[in-house]
Design a protein around this motif. Sequence first.
Motif, short mmCIF file in Angstrom:
data_model
loop_
_atom_site.label_atom_id
_atom_site.label_comp_id
_atom_site.label_asym_id
_atom_site.label_seq_id
_atom_site.Cartn_x
_atom_site.Cartn_y
_atom_site.Cartn_z
N UNK A 248 0.77 -1.24 0.00
CA UNK A 248 0.00 0.00 0.00
C UNK A 248 0.81 1.29 0.00
N UNK A 249 2.00 1.28 0.55
CA UNK A 249 2.73 2.54 0.73
C UNK A 249 3.42 2.97 -0.57
N UNK A 250 3.15 4.18 -1.06
CA UNK A 250 3.88 4.69 -2.23
C UNK A 250 5.27 5.17 -1.83
N UNK A 251 6.23 5.04 -2.72
CA UNK A 251 7.57 5.55 -2.46
C UNK A 251 7.57 7.06 -2.67
N UNK A 252 7.98 7.81 -1.67
CA UNK A 252 7.94 9.28 -1.75
C UNK A 252 9.33 9.89 -1.86
N UNK A 253 10.37 9.06 -1.91
CA UNK A 253 11.73 9.58 -1.99
C UNK A 253 11.92 10.40 -3.26
N UNK A 254 12.46 11.62 -3.10
CA UNK A 254 12.81 12.46 -4.23
C UNK A 254 11.63 13.07 -4.97
N UNK A 255 10.43 12.93 -4.43
CA UNK A 255 9.24 13.46 -5.09
C UNK A 255 8.77 14.73 -4.40
N UNK A 256 8.25 15.64 -5.20
CA UNK A 256 7.70 16.85 -4.62
C UNK A 256 6.36 16.53 -3.97
#
Length: 282
Positions: A248-256
């Motif tokens: 379920x968890x989206x990867x948020x690394x390096x994203x605005x």
Amino acid sequence: MPESPYHMIKINDRDAAKNILIRLSSKVEDEDNIKAKLLDIENTVQNDMENKTSMRELLTNSLYRRALFILTGMKILHIMNGGQAIESYMQTIIASSEKVSSIIFGAIQFPVAFLASYLLDNLGRKPLLYISTIGCAISLIAEGVYFYIQDYQRGNVAYISWIPTAGIVLFLIMSPLGVSSLPYVLMGELFPMNVKESGVTLMTFFGVIMAFVVSKFYQPVSDAWGLYTVFWIFGGVCLVGCLFTWAFLPETKGKSFGEIQNELNADGKCVRIGVISLCNKS
């Protein structure tokens, strides 16, 4: 500490937002990159603030269901990661080892805190949570095996007397890497601007309730079914948390912030659990 540029845009102070963004950005970034980031922040805040900003909006609008679901799962993992059992038994370990263990435990926790902050943006959120949950599960299950042999089977544990200290050391390394730290980061990343205050308040309140429940039932469960059962329950929660992260968890690394919200609201990211739809509809 500078204010968030998102907050400054929210209160219509564009110049302050730009100055803060310059301060927080890399020195090699040029004016065009700063302007592009500022425009992205403005668009994100504008889109978020088109919706209402109340607790009722957070709980009833389908836009926020996925974020609420993910963060609720992360908060349960955070509270039930075994810290209660480890902290309770740590005093016994320290008392029986003439303060040697306390020095080891303290020496470990200090550098791990810095390591977690470094790995957060270099390794990513999901890999860190995989490592953290699996590491915590191994340490907790090992502790449970030790107490099962000692308390239930009444066996000789002299040959595995190293397990309690080693298990705690492993837990103190693995927990700060993700399980006990990332839920706070994710709260700031997954809730949109208009409901962030309500969302963080709700998750904090939920965490307090969960902590009370765990504290209330820890000792009765330990007395009724043994300390090893408590460790195994917490270890099982960590394993489920690893699967939850993967699913379920989206990867948020390096994203605005805008990119994260777009991914949460994408049509292809719908999730259905029984009759509950976690599909965000814009």
